[in-house]
Design a protein around this motif. Structure first.
Motif, mmCIF file in Angstrom:
data_model
loop_
_atom_site.group_PDB
_atom_site.id
_atom_site.type_symbol
_atom_site.label_atom_id
_atom_site.label_comp_id
_atom_site.label_asym_id
_atom_site.label_seq_id
_atom_site.Cartn_x
_atom_site.Cartn_y
_atom_site.Cartn_z
ATOM 1 N N SER A 345 0.816 -1.213 0.000
ATOM 2 C CA SER A 345 0.000 0.000 0.000
ATOM 3 C C SER A 345 0.851 1.266 0.000
ATOM 4 O O SER A 345 2.053 1.231 0.238
ATOM 5 C CB SER A 345 -0.927 0.014 1.208
ATOM 6 O OG SER A 345 -0.293 0.658 2.291
ATOM 7 N N LYS A 346 0.169 2.395 -0.237
ATOM 8 C CA LYS A 346 0.857 3.685 -0.222
ATOM 9 C C LYS A 346 1.054 4.191 1.200
ATOM 10 O O LYS A 346 1.783 5.149 1.421
ATOM 11 C CB LYS A 346 0.042 4.715 -1.015
ATOM 12 C CG LYS A 346 0.105 4.507 -2.515
ATOM 13 C CD LYS A 346 -0.238 5.835 -3.225
ATOM 14 C CE LYS A 346 -0.611 5.609 -4.673
ATOM 15 N NZ LYS A 346 -2.019 5.129 -4.835
ATOM 16 N N ALA A 347 0.364 3.579 2.136
ATOM 17 C CA ALA A 347 0.492 4.013 3.534
ATOM 18 C C ALA A 347 1.958 3.918 3.962
ATOM 19 O O ALA A 347 2.642 2.956 3.626
ATOM 20 C CB ALA A 347 -0.367 3.125 4.425
ATOM 21 N N ARG A 348 2.417 4.943 4.658
ATOM 22 C CA ARG A 348 3.771 4.877 5.203
ATOM 23 C C ARG A 348 3.711 4.075 6.486
ATOM 24 O O ARG A 348 3.068 4.486 7.446
ATOM 25 C CB ARG A 348 4.300 6.285 5.514
ATOM 26 C CG ARG A 348 4.548 7.146 4.269
ATOM 27 C CD ARG A 348 4.920 8.553 4.662
ATOM 28 N NE ARG A 348 6.132 8.597 5.493
ATOM 29 C CZ ARG A 348 7.360 8.388 5.032
ATOM 30 N NH1 ARG A 348 7.545 8.102 3.753
ATOM 31 N NH2 ARG A 348 8.401 8.437 5.830
ATOM 32 N N THR A 349 4.355 2.925 6.481
ATOM 33 C CA THR A 349 4.275 2.062 7.655
ATOM 34 C C THR A 349 5.571 2.113 8.450
ATOM 35 O O THR A 349 6.654 1.910 7.904
ATOM 36 C CB THR A 349 3.978 0.611 7.247
ATOM 37 O OG1 THR A 349 2.742 0.585 6.557
ATOM 38 C CG2 THR A 349 3.907 -0.304 8.457
ATOM 39 N N VAL A 350 5.419 2.405 9.728
ATOM 40 C CA VAL A 350 6.553 2.420 10.637
ATOM 41 C C VAL A 350 6.355 1.263 11.615
ATOM 42 O O VAL A 350 5.336 1.190 12.300
ATOM 43 C CB VAL A 350 6.634 3.770 11.378
ATOM 44 C CG1 VAL A 350 7.732 3.755 12.421
ATOM 45 C CG2 VAL A 350 6.870 4.905 10.377
#
Ligand code: ADP
Ligand code: MG
Length: 398
Positions: A345-350
Protein backbone atom coordinates in the motif's frame (compact mmCIF):
# COMPACT_ATOMS: atom_id res chain seq x y z
CA UNK A 1 13.74 18.89 17.96
CA UNK A 2 16.31 17.88 15.35
CA UNK A 3 19.58 16.46 16.60
CA UNK A 4 23.04 17.46 15.44
CA UNK A 5 23.92 14.94 12.73
CA UNK A 6 27.06 13.72 11.01
CA UNK A 7 27.02 16.52 8.46
CA UNK A 8 26.83 19.16 11.21
CA UNK A 9 30.16 18.30 12.81
CA UNK A 10 33.73 18.23 11.61
CA UNK A 11 35.00 14.67 11.57
CA UNK A 12 37.69 14.99 8.89
CA UNK A 13 40.76 13.08 9.94
CA UNK A 14 39.59 13.01 13.55
CA UNK A 15 39.31 10.19 16.06
CA UNK A 16 35.61 9.44 16.28
CA UNK A 17 34.26 7.31 19.11
CA UNK A 18 31.18 5.59 17.70
CA UNK A 19 28.65 3.82 19.94
CA UNK A 20 27.12 1.05 17.85
CA UNK A 21 24.89 -1.88 18.75
CA UNK A 22 26.68 -5.06 17.76
CA UNK A 23 24.68 -7.11 20.24
CA UNK A 24 24.30 -10.12 17.94
CA UNK A 25 23.10 -13.54 19.15
CA UNK A 26 26.65 -14.86 19.52
CA UNK A 27 25.30 -17.98 21.28
CA UNK A 28 24.07 -19.12 17.83
CA UNK A 29 27.73 -19.72 16.95
CA UNK A 30 30.30 -17.58 15.19
CA UNK A 31 29.73 -19.45 11.92
CA UNK A 32 26.12 -18.30 11.99
CA UNK A 33 26.95 -14.62 12.43
CA UNK A 34 26.25 -13.79 8.76
CA UNK A 35 22.62 -14.79 9.38
CA UNK A 36 22.31 -12.46 12.34
CA UNK A 37 24.35 -9.47 11.28
CA UNK A 38 21.56 -6.99 10.46
CA UNK A 39 22.72 -4.80 13.35
CA UNK A 40 26.16 -4.58 11.79
CA UNK A 41 24.73 -3.81 8.37
CA UNK A 42 22.46 -1.17 9.88
CA UNK A 43 25.41 1.04 10.92
CA UNK A 44 27.43 0.65 7.72
CA UNK A 45 26.13 3.96 6.28
CA UNK A 46 27.48 5.86 9.30
CA UNK A 47 30.80 4.01 9.29
CA UNK A 48 31.22 4.43 5.55
CA UNK A 49 30.45 8.14 5.75
CA UNK A 50 33.02 8.62 8.50
CA UNK A 51 35.64 6.60 6.62
CA UNK A 52 35.01 8.66 3.49
CA UNK A 53 35.87 11.68 5.65
CA UNK A 54 39.16 10.01 6.59
CA UNK A 55 38.10 9.73 10.19
CA UNK A 56 39.84 7.30 12.57
CA UNK A 57 37.16 5.05 14.05
CA UNK A 58 36.99 3.81 17.62
CA UNK A 59 33.92 1.58 17.81
CA UNK A 60 32.29 0.43 21.02
CA UNK A 61 29.35 -1.88 21.73
CA UNK A 62 27.94 -4.22 24.32
CA UNK A 63 27.38 -7.91 23.67
CA UNK A 64 25.05 -10.01 25.82
CA UNK A 65 24.80 -9.64 29.57
CA UNK A 66 28.20 -10.18 31.18
CA UNK A 67 27.14 -8.00 34.16
CA UNK A 68 30.41 -6.18 34.69
CA UNK A 69 32.68 -9.23 34.40
CA UNK A 70 34.82 -10.67 31.64
CA UNK A 71 32.97 -13.55 29.98
CA UNK A 72 35.09 -15.37 27.39
CA UNK A 73 32.12 -16.26 25.17
CA UNK A 74 31.11 -12.60 24.95
CA UNK A 75 34.28 -11.09 23.51
CA UNK A 76 33.86 -8.68 20.61
CA UNK A 77 36.64 -10.07 18.39
CA UNK A 78 34.45 -12.54 16.40
CA UNK A 79 32.01 -9.72 15.73
CA UNK A 80 34.94 -7.60 14.55
CA UNK A 81 35.82 -10.29 12.03
CA UNK A 82 32.33 -10.19 10.60
CA UNK A 83 32.48 -6.40 10.45
CA UNK A 84 35.77 -6.65 8.58
CA UNK A 85 34.03 -8.74 5.89
CA UNK A 86 31.14 -6.28 5.62
CA UNK A 87 33.30 -3.15 5.63
CA UNK A 88 35.95 -4.71 3.39
CA UNK A 89 38.53 -3.09 5.58
CA UNK A 90 40.80 -4.20 8.41
CA UNK A 91 39.20 -4.00 11.86
CA UNK A 92 41.59 -4.15 14.83
CA UNK A 93 40.07 -5.73 17.93
CA UNK A 94 41.62 -5.25 21.35
CA UNK A 95 40.75 -7.02 24.61
CA UNK A 96 40.44 -3.74 26.52
CA UNK A 97 37.60 -1.22 26.77
CA UNK A 98 39.43 1.66 28.43
CA UNK A 99 42.85 2.32 29.98
CA UNK A 100 46.39 2.89 28.71
CA UNK A 101 46.38 0.05 26.15
CA UNK A 102 43.09 1.18 24.66
CA UNK A 103 44.39 4.74 24.62
CA UNK A 104 47.60 3.68 22.85
CA UNK A 105 45.62 1.72 20.25
CA UNK A 106 43.32 4.70 19.64
CA UNK A 107 46.27 7.09 19.35
CA UNK A 108 47.99 4.82 16.84
CA UNK A 109 45.04 4.96 14.41
CA UNK A 110 45.64 6.51 11.03
CA UNK A 111 42.92 8.09 8.88
CA UNK A 112 40.62 5.32 7.66
CA UNK A 113 41.66 2.85 10.40
CA UNK A 114 39.03 1.03 12.44
CA UNK A 115 39.45 -0.09 16.04
CA UNK A 116 36.82 -2.15 17.89
CA UNK A 117 36.98 -1.99 21.67
CA UNK A 118 36.16 -4.93 23.93
CA UNK A 119 32.60 -5.53 25.22
CA UNK A 120 31.51 -2.38 27.11
CA UNK A 121 29.57 -4.41 29.66
CA UNK A 122 32.71 -6.20 30.86
CA UNK A 123 33.06 -3.00 32.86
CA UNK A 124 30.46 -2.44 35.59
CA UNK A 125 30.77 1.30 34.99
CA UNK A 126 28.90 0.97 31.70
CA UNK A 127 25.46 0.01 33.00
CA UNK A 128 25.95 2.05 36.18
CA UNK A 129 26.55 5.13 34.01
CA UNK A 130 29.66 5.80 36.09
CA UNK A 131 31.06 9.23 35.17
CA UNK A 132 34.65 7.99 35.61
CA UNK A 133 34.06 5.21 33.10
CA UNK A 134 32.33 7.64 30.72
CA UNK A 135 35.35 9.98 30.92
CA UNK A 136 37.75 7.08 30.33
CA UNK A 137 35.79 6.20 27.19
CA UNK A 138 35.53 9.81 26.06
CA UNK A 139 39.30 10.33 26.00
CA UNK A 140 39.54 7.66 23.30
CA UNK A 141 37.87 9.99 20.81
CA UNK A 142 37.86 13.62 19.80
CA UNK A 143 34.25 13.44 18.67
CA UNK A 144 31.41 11.11 19.69
CA UNK A 145 28.79 9.66 17.37
CA UNK A 146 25.85 7.64 18.64
CA UNK A 147 24.33 5.15 16.23
CA UNK A 148 22.93 2.74 18.80
CA UNK A 149 19.23 3.63 18.84
CA UNK A 150 18.36 0.22 20.27
CA UNK A 151 20.09 1.06 23.57
CA UNK A 152 19.03 4.71 23.64
CA UNK A 153 16.40 3.86 26.27
CA UNK A 154 19.21 2.95 28.67
CA UNK A 155 21.08 5.65 30.55
CA UNK A 156 24.47 3.96 30.31
CA UNK A 157 27.94 5.49 30.27
CA UNK A 158 28.41 4.94 26.53
CA UNK A 159 24.97 6.30 25.62
CA UNK A 160 24.10 9.08 28.07
CA UNK A 161 27.47 9.67 29.78
CA UNK A 162 30.05 10.18 27.02
CA UNK A 163 28.21 12.98 25.15
CA UNK A 164 28.70 15.17 28.21
CA UNK A 165 32.42 15.17 27.59
CA UNK A 166 32.76 15.29 23.78
CA UNK A 167 31.29 17.19 20.85
CA UNK A 168 28.56 14.77 19.78
CA UNK A 169 26.27 13.88 16.93
CA UNK A 170 23.63 11.33 16.00
CA UNK A 171 24.70 8.82 13.34
CA UNK A 172 22.54 8.18 10.29
CA UNK A 173 20.73 5.17 11.77
CA UNK A 174 19.95 7.13 14.94
CA UNK A 175 18.73 10.07 12.83
CA UNK A 176 16.53 7.83 10.72
CA UNK A 177 14.95 6.21 13.78
CA UNK A 178 14.20 9.61 15.33
CA UNK A 179 12.83 11.01 12.08
CA UNK A 180 10.67 8.02 11.20
CA UNK A 181 9.26 7.21 14.63
CA UNK A 182 9.07 10.87 15.63
CA UNK A 183 7.59 11.93 12.28
CA UNK A 184 4.90 9.26 12.39
CA UNK A 185 3.80 10.56 15.78
CA UNK A 186 4.24 14.30 15.28
CA UNK A 187 3.44 15.02 11.64
CA UNK A 188 1.81 11.98 10.04
CA UNK A 189 0.09 11.92 6.68
CA UNK A 190 -3.51 11.26 7.71
CA UNK A 191 -5.44 9.18 8.34
CA UNK A 192 -3.07 7.80 10.97
CA UNK A 193 -3.70 4.27 12.20
CA UNK A 194 -2.19 2.28 15.02
CA UNK A 195 -2.11 -1.44 14.37
CA UNK A 196 -1.53 -3.10 17.71
CA UNK A 197 -1.15 -6.70 18.72
CA UNK A 198 1.31 -8.93 20.50
CA UNK A 199 1.06 -10.87 23.67
CA UNK A 200 -0.27 -8.60 26.35
CA UNK A 201 -2.15 -5.40 27.01
CA UNK A 202 -0.07 -4.73 30.11
CA UNK A 203 3.12 -4.43 27.99
CA UNK A 204 1.46 -1.79 25.84
CA UNK A 205 -0.60 0.34 28.22
CA UNK A 206 1.52 3.44 27.76
CA UNK A 207 1.75 2.93 23.99
CA UNK A 208 -2.05 2.71 23.81
CA UNK A 209 -2.46 5.81 25.96
CA UNK A 210 0.05 7.85 23.99
CA UNK A 211 -1.26 6.82 20.58
CA UNK A 212 -4.93 7.18 21.44
CA UNK A 213 -4.94 10.96 21.28
CA UNK A 214 -3.01 10.98 18.01
CA UNK A 215 -4.57 8.32 15.79
CA UNK A 216 -7.69 8.38 13.62
CA UNK A 217 -8.15 4.62 13.61
CA UNK A 218 -7.20 1.78 15.89
CA UNK A 219 -6.76 -1.85 14.81
CA UNK A 220 -6.27 -4.41 17.55
CA UNK A 221 -5.27 -8.04 17.03
CA UNK A 222 -3.04 -10.62 18.68
CA UNK A 223 -3.31 -11.68 22.29
CA UNK A 224 -4.09 -8.09 23.11
CA UNK A 225 -7.42 -8.39 21.28
CA UNK A 226 -8.49 -11.14 23.67
CA UNK A 227 -8.62 -8.74 26.61
CA UNK A 228 -10.49 -6.20 24.46
CA UNK A 229 -13.02 -8.85 23.40
CA UNK A 230 -13.57 -9.61 27.07
CA UNK A 231 -14.03 -5.89 27.68
CA UNK A 232 -16.81 -6.05 25.09
CA UNK A 233 -18.41 -8.79 27.14
CA UNK A 234 -17.43 -11.84 25.03
CA UNK A 235 -16.07 -15.02 26.53
CA UNK A 236 -12.59 -15.89 25.28
CA UNK A 237 -12.08 -19.55 26.09
CA UNK A 238 -8.77 -20.60 27.60
CA UNK A 239 -6.76 -17.68 26.22
CA UNK A 240 -4.87 -15.80 28.86
CA UNK A 241 -6.89 -12.76 29.78
CA UNK A 242 -5.41 -10.08 31.91
CA UNK A 243 -8.28 -9.62 34.32
CA UNK A 244 -6.65 -6.50 35.72
CA UNK A 245 -6.58 -4.92 32.25
CA UNK A 246 -10.21 -5.50 31.28
CA UNK A 247 -11.24 -2.24 32.92
CA UNK A 248 -8.37 -0.42 31.19
CA UNK A 249 -9.41 -1.88 27.82
CA UNK A 250 -13.00 -0.79 28.48
CA UNK A 251 -11.72 2.71 29.19
CA UNK A 252 -9.74 2.77 25.95
CA UNK A 253 -12.81 1.68 23.97
CA UNK A 254 -14.94 4.36 25.62
CA UNK A 255 -12.34 7.07 25.14
CA UNK A 256 -11.86 6.10 21.48
CA UNK A 257 -15.62 6.32 20.95
CA UNK A 258 -15.77 9.71 22.65
CA UNK A 259 -12.96 11.02 20.39
CA UNK A 260 -14.47 9.60 17.22
CA UNK A 261 -11.63 7.12 16.72
CA UNK A 262 -12.76 4.04 14.82
CA UNK A 263 -11.77 0.94 16.78
CA UNK A 264 -11.40 -2.31 14.85
CA UNK A 265 -11.44 -5.53 16.84
CA UNK A 266 -11.44 -9.00 15.28
CA UNK A 267 -14.92 -10.13 14.25
CA UNK A 268 -13.63 -13.67 13.91
CA UNK A 269 -10.61 -15.49 15.28
CA UNK A 270 -8.63 -18.65 14.64
CA UNK A 271 -8.77 -21.01 17.60
CA UNK A 272 -7.15 -24.28 18.63
CA UNK A 273 -7.62 -26.64 21.59
CA UNK A 274 -3.95 -26.38 22.61
CA UNK A 275 -1.35 -23.63 22.59
CA UNK A 276 1.15 -25.36 20.32
CA UNK A 277 2.39 -25.37 16.74
CA UNK A 278 0.65 -28.56 15.61
CA UNK A 279 -2.58 -28.21 17.59
CA UNK A 280 -5.61 -29.76 15.87
CA UNK A 281 -8.28 -29.10 14.95
CA UNK A 282 -7.75 -25.47 13.94
CA UNK A 283 -10.99 -23.61 13.35
CA UNK A 284 -12.27 -20.13 12.64
CA UNK A 285 -15.07 -18.86 14.84
CA UNK A 286 -16.98 -15.62 15.34
CA UNK A 287 -15.46 -13.46 18.05
CA UNK A 288 -18.61 -13.79 20.17
CA UNK A 289 -18.65 -17.59 19.83
CA UNK A 290 -15.24 -18.61 21.12
CA UNK A 291 -15.56 -22.14 22.57
CA UNK A 292 -14.80 -22.50 26.28
CA UNK A 293 -11.96 -24.99 25.67
CA UNK A 294 -10.19 -23.03 22.88
CA UNK A 295 -7.19 -20.74 22.64
CA UNK A 296 -7.31 -17.68 20.39
CA UNK A 297 -4.25 -18.08 18.14
CA UNK A 298 -4.72 -15.60 15.29
CA UNK A 299 -7.17 -13.16 13.74
CA UNK A 300 -9.53 -14.85 11.29
CA UNK A 301 -9.14 -14.55 7.49
CA UNK A 302 -12.10 -12.20 7.10
CA UNK A 303 -10.75 -9.95 9.85
CA UNK A 304 -7.33 -10.03 8.21
CA UNK A 305 -8.98 -8.94 4.93
CA UNK A 306 -10.93 -6.19 6.67
CA UNK A 307 -7.83 -4.95 8.52
CA UNK A 308 -5.84 -5.05 5.27
CA UNK A 309 -8.49 -3.03 3.42
CA UNK A 310 -8.78 -0.48 6.23
CA UNK A 311 -5.04 -0.09 6.63
CA UNK A 312 -4.51 0.44 2.93
CA UNK A 313 -6.70 3.54 3.09
CA UNK A 314 -4.45 5.15 5.69
CA UNK A 315 -1.69 7.67 5.09
CA UNK A 316 0.46 6.46 7.97
CA UNK A 317 0.40 3.24 9.98
CA UNK A 318 2.25 2.65 13.22
CA UNK A 319 2.50 -1.09 13.69
CA UNK A 320 3.45 -2.78 16.92
CA UNK A 321 2.58 -6.35 17.76
CA UNK A 322 1.92 -9.45 15.63
CA UNK A 323 -1.70 -10.41 14.89
CA UNK A 324 -1.26 -13.96 16.12
CA UNK A 325 1.21 -16.53 17.40
CA UNK A 326 3.31 -16.03 14.26
CA UNK A 327 6.14 -18.26 15.51
CA UNK A 328 3.81 -21.19 14.70
CA UNK A 329 3.30 -21.21 10.89
CA UNK A 330 -0.33 -22.34 11.22
CA UNK A 331 -1.07 -19.11 13.12
CA UNK A 332 1.06 -16.66 11.16
CA UNK A 333 -1.49 -16.00 8.42
CA UNK A 334 -3.13 -12.92 9.96
CA UNK A 335 0.24 -11.28 10.54
CA UNK A 336 1.33 -12.17 7.01
CA UNK A 337 -1.88 -10.83 5.44
CA UNK A 338 -1.62 -7.41 7.09
CA UNK A 339 2.15 -7.24 6.46
CA UNK A 340 1.63 -7.92 2.75
CA UNK A 341 -1.17 -5.36 2.56
CA UNK A 342 1.00 -2.72 4.21
CA UNK A 343 3.96 -3.58 1.99
CA UNK A 344 1.83 -3.15 -1.12
CA UNK A 345 0.00 0.00 0.00
CA UNK A 346 0.86 3.69 -0.22
CA UNK A 347 0.49 4.01 3.53
CA UNK A 348 3.77 4.88 5.20
CA UNK A 349 4.28 2.06 7.65
CA UNK A 350 6.55 2.42 10.64
CA UNK A 351 7.20 -0.86 12.45
CA UNK A 352 8.26 -0.88 16.09
CA UNK A 353 8.78 -3.74 18.55
CA UNK A 354 11.22 -6.63 18.44
CA UNK A 355 8.82 -9.42 17.53
CA UNK A 356 6.99 -7.35 14.95
CA UNK A 357 10.26 -6.43 13.23
CA UNK A 358 11.22 -10.13 13.29
CA UNK A 359 7.92 -11.11 11.66
CA UNK A 360 8.29 -8.49 8.91
CA UNK A 361 11.92 -9.46 8.34
CA UNK A 362 11.05 -13.18 8.17
CA UNK A 363 8.52 -12.36 5.44
CA UNK A 364 11.21 -10.49 3.51
CA UNK A 365 9.12 -7.31 3.59
CA UNK A 366 11.35 -4.95 5.60
CA UNK A 367 12.40 -3.03 2.49
CA UNK A 368 8.78 -2.43 1.56
CA UNK A 369 8.00 -0.58 4.80
CA UNK A 370 8.80 3.10 5.34
CA UNK A 371 10.79 2.05 8.39
CA UNK A 372 11.41 -1.02 10.52
CA UNK A 373 12.91 0.07 13.80
CA UNK A 374 16.13 -1.63 14.92
CA UNK A 375 15.20 -0.96 18.54
CA UNK A 376 12.68 -3.32 20.15
CA UNK A 377 12.40 -1.88 23.65
CA UNK A 378 13.67 1.52 22.56
CA UNK A 379 11.01 1.85 19.85
CA UNK A 380 8.30 0.94 22.37
CA UNK A 381 9.49 3.58 24.81
CA UNK A 382 9.59 6.06 21.93
CA UNK A 383 5.99 5.18 21.02
CA UNK A 384 5.08 5.64 24.69
CA UNK A 385 6.07 9.26 24.19
CA UNK A 386 9.01 9.01 26.55
CA UNK A 387 12.24 10.90 26.10
CA UNK A 388 15.04 8.34 25.71
CA UNK A 389 18.17 9.21 27.72
CA UNK A 390 20.53 8.27 24.88
CA UNK A 391 18.73 10.72 22.59
CA UNK A 392 18.22 13.45 25.18
CA UNK A 393 21.99 13.47 25.79
CA UNK A 394 22.72 14.36 22.15
CA UNK A 395 22.85 18.05 21.22
CA UNK A 396 19.95 19.70 19.36
CA UNK A 397 20.50 21.66 16.18
CA UNK A 398 20.59 25.33 17.17
P1 ADP B 1 6.80 -6.72 20.05
O1 ADP B 1 8.06 -7.40 20.52
O2 ADP B 1 6.78 -6.49 18.59
O3 ADP B 1 6.50 -5.47 20.86
P2 ADP B 1 5.17 -8.43 21.72
O4 ADP B 1 6.39 -8.87 22.43
O5 ADP B 1 4.20 -7.59 22.44
O6 ADP B 1 5.58 -7.72 20.32
O7 ADP B 1 4.32 -9.66 21.22
C1 ADP B 1 4.86 -10.71 20.47
C2 ADP B 1 4.29 -12.02 20.93
O8 ADP B 1 2.88 -11.99 20.96
C3 ADP B 1 4.67 -13.13 20.02
O9 ADP B 1 5.55 -14.01 20.70
C4 ADP B 1 3.34 -13.82 19.69
O10 ADP B 1 3.41 -15.23 19.73
C5 ADP B 1 2.45 -13.31 20.79
N1 ADP B 1 1.04 -13.40 20.42
C6 ADP B 1 0.42 -12.88 19.34
N2 ADP B 1 -0.87 -13.23 19.30
C7 ADP B 1 -1.10 -14.01 20.38
C8 ADP B 1 -2.24 -14.69 20.90
N3 ADP B 1 -3.43 -14.64 20.28
N4 ADP B 1 -2.10 -15.41 22.03
C9 ADP B 1 -0.91 -15.45 22.65
N5 ADP B 1 0.21 -14.84 22.23
C10 ADP B 1 0.12 -14.12 21.09
MG1 MG C 1 8.51 -8.43 22.30
Amino acid sequence: MAKVGLKDIDVKGRRVLVRVDFNVPIEQGIENLPKYDFRLRAVLPTLEYLLAQNARLVLCSHLGRPKGKIVEGLRMAPVGQRLEALLKRKVTCIPEVVGPKAQAAANALKPGDVLLLENLRFNAGEEANDPEFAKALAVLGEVYVSDAFSVAHRAHASTAGVPQYLPSAAGSLMQKEIEMLGGALAAPTRPLAALLGGAKVSDKIKVLENLLNKVDTLFIGGGMAVTFLRARGYSTGRSAVEEAQIEFARGILAEAKRCGIATNLPSEVVVAPEFKADAVPVSTVAADKIPADAYVMDIGPRTAEAFAAGLQKCGTVIWNGPMGVFEFPAFAKGTERVARALAASKARTVVGGGSTAEAVEALGLSDKMAHVSTGGGASLEFLEGRELPGIAALPDVK
